[in-house]
Design an enzyme around this catalytic site. Structure first.
Site, PDB file in Angstrom:
ATOM      1  CG  PHE A  54     -12.811  13.535 -14.558  1.00 15.78           C
ATOM      2  CD1 PHE A  54     -12.461  13.497 -13.215  1.00 15.78           C
ATOM      3  CD2 PHE A  54     -13.448  14.661 -15.053  1.00 15.78           C
ATOM      4  CE1 PHE A  54     -12.743  14.561 -12.379  1.00 15.78           C
ATOM      5  CE2 PHE A  54     -13.746  15.729 -14.230  1.00 15.78           C
ATOM      6  CZ  PHE A  54     -13.395  15.686 -12.883  1.00 15.78           C
ATOM      7  CB  ILE A 106      -7.247   5.583 -17.206  1.00 22.30           C
ATOM      8  CG1 ILE A 106      -5.794   5.503 -17.706  1.00 22.30           C
ATOM      9  CG2 ILE A 106      -8.102   6.380 -18.173  1.00 22.30           C
ATOM     10  CD1 ILE A 106      -5.615   4.751 -19.000  1.00 22.30           C
ATOM     11  CG  ASP A 107      -9.619   8.799 -12.351  1.00 25.45           C
ATOM     12  OD1 ASP A 107      -9.127   9.820 -11.832  1.00 25.45           O
ATOM     13  OD2 ASP A 107      -9.396   7.646 -11.931  1.00 25.45           O
ATOM     14  CB  VAL A 108     -13.271   5.731 -17.739  1.00 30.27           C
ATOM     15  CG1 VAL A 108     -14.157   5.794 -18.985  1.00 30.27           C
ATOM     16  CG2 VAL A 108     -11.863   5.285 -18.110  1.00 30.27           C
TER      17      VAL A 108
END
Lengths: 261, 202
Positions: free
Chosen positions: A141, A129-131
């Site tokens: 994101f 998970i790209d935060v």
């Protein structure tokens, strides 16, 4: 006792290793096979390899190259990038890659998480998970877009993917990527307190003491990093390094002092 | 000659590369005839219990394999799910296990634990009596684990090493010629290589 994992994270673009800053401006670092060989010789705990282009470019994972990663690698490998189907995942696992990481699939086809977990077991399914932080809010994101905004939605999404079958979360801080100014500890502690599966944090590590800070705050987690393991010195000369067994033993001791477990 | 079973799951290349690097002859076993002359067998296993069992049972060499293991007592080493399928059953699936070692496979949540599941990473093994499989390996040495289920043997004497993840649980078994390890020796750097060497020279 289970130890925290110190994990080099290598970004792939067109078969070369690259480094980014805030997920932008990839700079060529070197040959991934050579880097893997060196981390293997240094007895690294495990390694993450993420292909940053395949998903965007709508290409398939580079199976030929992936197969070479595991050849002489005596440590576990997690591969992510462009895994879109069950057969992609099975093919990669059968090559001797221990874990596959899904990112955009969590939004495009969440049932893929479950179908892969059913076949290979949740231990081999990582959801990455790209935060990012936008106007003071955490946002996820994905697919060149902000998919979800707000801490509440972030937590809900994390719990959803774990329910679907993710055995591990890889939380990647876009806002810290490549800056070498430390992990986002607030984000890390928040995620750590919400789920009880293995979690690996990536983005921002600039020094050994940043690894210590993460582990002191969050306990037994994966501390992943790119820059500190491939760059040396203020001019960022390319040099592969990795903490000694002794240094990792001292990190492990710090993990056991937390109340997190 | 070490036979490494290739039945569509497991890191065959990792085992064959490790053995080749010591000059130990290996053969990848796919057909029945491949088992001819093999003195030891490695049974890798990655995936869910039912899936791995189905693949193994439908392998061309399966019946001969059972004969070699149960009647001719050829040493065999099961790795991870390759060890778990040796049990009688598993919480993870519905298929009947091989039943080569009495016991059942349970989900880690069955332990009194609030620890992370899957059990993922480097952890210490402990043993009270050292099995020959662990020659040159110290008590509390680390190996890499990646699993959500564990083997609980019926007979404590079949358990030869434990690991602590909140509480102690069995991570290695041995009954006569049959050995199994929960961790991944092929991904545990020097400790794993030592164990695989030990199996080869039993």
């Amino acid at each position: 006792m289970l130890r925290p994992r110190i994990i080099p994270c290598l970004l792939l673009q067109d078969e070369g290793l690259v480094k980014t800053i805030n997920f932008k401006n990839p700079t060529y670092i070197g040959d991934p096979l050579n880097a893997i060989k060196i981390f293997n010789e240094k007895n690294a705990d495990e390694i993450i390899i993420l292909d940053i282009d395949v998903s965007k470019a709508n290409k398939q994972p580079n199976f030929g190259l992936i197969e070479k990663f595991s050849l002489d690698c005596r440590m576990p490998i997690c591969y992510g990038g462009g895994v879109r189907t069950l057969s992609d995942a099975l093919r990669i696992i059968e090559m001797g890659i221990e874990k596959i990481s899904l990112n955009s699939a969590a939004f495009k086809s969440p049932s893929l998480i479950s179908s892969i977990a059913r076949e290979v077991g949740t231990q081999s399914v990582v959801v990455s998970i790209d935060v990012d932080v936008v106007k003071g809010e955490y946002c996820i994101f994905s697919e060149n877009n902000y998919q979800l905004r707000g801490q509440k939605n972030l937590i809900e999404h994390i719990k959803k993917v774990v329910d679907l079958g993710a055995g591990e979360l890889l939380i990647n801080s876009v806002h810290k990527d490549g800056l070498m100014s430390g992990y986002d500890l607030e984000l890390s502690m928040m995620v750590r307190s919400e789920v009880n599966c293995p979690i690996t944090f990536l983005g921002g590590a600039g020094s050994f003491s940043n690894l210590e800070d993460l582990i002191r705050s969050c306990g037994v987690v994966g501390a992943a990093a790119g820059s500190i393991f491939v760059y040396k010195g203020e001019f960022k000369a390319v040099l592969i390094s990795y903490p000694s067994q002794e240094d990792r033993d001292s990190l492990a001791k710090k993990a056991y002092l937390t109340q997190m477990d | 000659m070490i036979g490494i079973l290739n039945y569509g799951t497991g890191n065959i290349k990792a085992f064959s590369n490790i053995y080749k690097s010591f000059g130990i002859s290996i053969r990848i076993i796919e057909e029945k005839n491949d088992l001819e002359g093999v003195s030891k067998i490695v049974l890798p296993g990655v995936g869910s219990f039912d899936r791995v069992l189905e693949k193994l049972r439908s392998a061309a060499f399966f019946n001969l394999l059972e004969d070699l293991v149960l009647n001719k007592e050829i040493p065999i080493l099961g790795i991870c799910v390759g060890m778990q399928i040796m049990a009688q059953r598993s919480d993870e699936g519905v298929c009947k296990g091989l039943g080569w070692i009495g016991g059942e496979v349970h989900h880690l949540s069955k332990l009194k634990t609030n620890k992370q599941i899957p059990h993922m990473g480097w952890n210490q093994i402990n043993f009270s009596e050292k099995n020959e499989l662990f020659s040159g390996i110290k008590n509390f040495d680390n190996f890499y684990f990646l699993h959500s289920y564990f083997f609980q043997p019926t007979y404590e004497s079949d358990s030869v090493a434990k690991c602590c993840h909140s509480e102690n649980f069995c991570v290695a078994v041995n009954r006569k010629n049959i050995y199994g390890v929960q961790f991944h020796p092929e991904k545990s750097h020097q400790n794993g290589i030592q164990l695989l060497k030990n199996f080869a020279i039993l």
